[in-house]
Write a protein that holds these residues in place. Structure first.
Motif, short mmCIF file in Angstrom:
data_model
loop_
_atom_site.label_atom_id
_atom_site.label_comp_id
_atom_site.label_asym_id
_atom_site.label_seq_id
_atom_site.Cartn_x
_atom_site.Cartn_y
_atom_site.Cartn_z
N HIS A 1 0.83 -1.21 0.00
CA HIS A 1 0.00 0.00 0.00
C HIS A 1 0.86 1.26 0.00
O HIS A 1 0.50 2.27 -0.61
N SER A 2 2.01 1.21 0.67
CA SER A 2 2.86 2.40 0.73
C SER A 2 3.38 2.78 -0.65
O SER A 2 3.82 3.90 -0.88
N LYS A 3 3.35 1.81 -1.58
CA LYS A 3 3.78 2.08 -2.96
C LYS A 3 2.61 2.49 -3.84
O LYS A 3 2.73 2.56 -5.07
N GLY A 4 1.41 2.64 -3.24
CA GLY A 4 0.23 3.01 -4.02
C GLY A 4 -0.39 1.81 -4.72
O GLY A 4 -1.20 1.97 -5.65
N LEU A 5 -0.03 0.59 -4.28
CA LEU A 5 -0.54 -0.63 -4.91
C LEU A 5 -1.54 -1.32 -3.99
O LEU A 5 -1.74 -0.91 -2.86
N LYS A 6 -2.13 -2.40 -4.51
CA LYS A 6 -3.11 -3.16 -3.73
C LYS A 6 -2.67 -4.62 -3.64
O LYS A 6 -1.93 -5.10 -4.50
N LEU A 7 -3.18 -5.32 -2.62
CA LEU A 7 -2.76 -6.70 -2.42
C LEU A 7 -3.95 -7.65 -2.52
O LEU A 7 -4.99 -7.45 -1.88
N GLY A 8 -3.79 -8.69 -3.34
CA GLY A 8 -4.81 -9.73 -3.46
C GLY A 8 -4.30 -11.02 -2.84
O GLY A 8 -3.09 -11.25 -2.72
N ILE A 9 -5.25 -11.88 -2.44
CA ILE A 9 -4.86 -13.17 -1.87
C ILE A 9 -5.79 -14.24 -2.44
O ILE A 9 -6.72 -13.92 -3.20
#
Ligand code: GLA
Length: 404
Positions: free
Chosen positions: A107-115
């Motif tokens: 998130h700190s890179k402006g991205l999102k995480l999926g699982i």
């Protein structure tokens, strides 16, 4: 007392949390097809937090994030079972700092995480899955800061009614978690998910069995090549709208036969022309774009295909429609997609093993009048006041035009 505190008190009296109240309606979770990178095809279970961090770094430094690729999707084999309270936990060897710390980094890179999980007791690769633990797992994913769940269907009953019920249970659990977590339905196009994905709370549905790094399944081992997936997805175009996306599975662009699972079943690799066709048609059909090549080792050819802003703009066009197949024969296919601003995209796909001279007659494709024609792979306007396009198309190549 502030308004926020008062609201929390009122909501908790009503048995709701402020978070649960503010969750976005599920139909609005993916207003355009999600774009990102998925671990499975190349790395399979050989994943860890270092790889995810380095991939996040590469997404930004390579300009992929700026081009629209926002998600890092952790696929199967991240799990380490359940703790004594039945909370699902990550494999401590692979993710020693935990998923929350990783999500914070992403998130700190402006991205999102999926699982990833599965609507049964075990996933496709035999890891811990979520059946019977939907609410608990959804709460865990929310507490980690997960933004997307790919929900698979291995080890589950074949019938469609059970699938619908299990996907609905997870979508409801995600909604109750209070965090906006999109849901990818992954039952491989076997139970007409295009008919019920929206109803059960999903945002996209897989249209096929697993993609392999090949043009088509010539060896007949059951793997899906690029052309096989185009052919099973084309008839589903009318189910696509600005909230529901046909998941044609991961991009194999740049794998060149080096990709773990995607190299099974005859997946010996494709030419760059075939990878260009995959990118073209995944964009024409509004599929999610999940790259799977090693982003730390991009080649100029990978960049040319994956970072073409004009083809990405078609994928992300806010009208949110998929291309209709207008011509389909043994040698070639022609597709038309409506775009914003009264424009159209036309794709000419040569499925033959020889070069062809193809013609797109605009009126015959339902586009009246004379038009400016732009070639999105050549990045230039190639005609004005034109009523047709005629040109050479290489074997397995797709030419994409924007007609204005
Ligand atoms: C299934 C899915 C793949 C991948 C694997 C993981 O085969 O279709 O996309 O997620 O499971 O085990």
């Amino acid at each position: 007392m502030t308004h926020k505190v008062l609201l929390s008190l009122l909501l908790s009296a009503a048995g709701l949390s402020a978070n649960a109240q503010s969750a976005t309606s599920r139909s609005q979770l993916c207003p355009t097809p999600p774009m990102g990178w998925m671990t499975w095809n190349l790395f399979k279970g050989d994943i860890n937090e270092q790889l995810i961090r380095e991939t996040a770094d590469a997404m930004v430094s390579e300009g992929l994030a700026a081009a629209g690729y926002k998600y890092i999707f952790i696929d199967d084999l991240w799990q380490g079972g359940r703790d004594i309270h039945n909370n699902i936990i990550p494999d401590p060897q692979k993710f020693p700092s935990g998923i929350k710390a990783l999500a914070d980094y992403v998130h700190s890179k402006g991205l999102k995480l999926g699982i990833y999980s599965d609507a049964a007791q075990l996933t496709c690769a035999g890891a811990t899955a979520s059946l019977g633990f939907e609410e608990q797992d959804a709460r865990t994913f929310a507490s980690w800061g997960i933004d997307y769940l790919k929900y698979d269907y291995c080890n589950a009953p074949e019938d469609s009614a059970t699938a619908r019920q299990r996907y609905h249970a997870m979508a409801t659990a995600l909604q109750k978690s209070g965090r906006d977590i999109a849901l990818g339905v992954c039952e491989w196009g076997q139970r007409q998910a295009e008919e019920w994905c929206a109803q059960v709370g999903g945002q996209l549905w897989r249209t096929s069995y697993d993609v392999r790094d090949m043009w088509k399944d010539v060896v007949k081992q059951g793997g899906m090549g690029i052309l096989d997936i185009i052919n099973v997805t084309a008839p589903l175009a009318s189910y696509v709208n600005h909230t529901q996306w046909p998941d044609m599975d991961m991009l194999v662009v740049g794998l060149r036969g080096k990709g773990g699972p995607s190299s099974d079943l005859g997946g010996t690799g494709c030419s760059d022309t075939e990878y260009q066709t995959q990118m073209s048609m995944w964009c024409m059909m509004s599929s999610p774009l999940a790259m799977t090549n090693d982003l730390r080792k991009l080649t100029p050819a990978d960049r040319r295909i994956l970072l073409n802003p004009e083809i990405i703009a078609i994928n992300q066009d806010s009208l949110g429609l998929a291309a209709q197949r207008k011509v389909f024969n043994n040698d070639y296919q022609i597709y038309v997609r409506k775009l914003t601003g009264g424009r159209h995209a036309i794709a000419l796909l040569n499925t033959a093993d020889k070069p062809l001279t193809l013609t797109a007659d605009f009126a015959a494709l339902g586009i009246e009048g004379k038009h400016q024609v732009r070639d999105v792979w050549q990045h230039k306007q190639i005609a004005s006041n034109a009523k047709r396009w005629k040109g050479r198309v290489k074997p397995h190549e797709t030419i994409v035009l924007v007609i204005e």
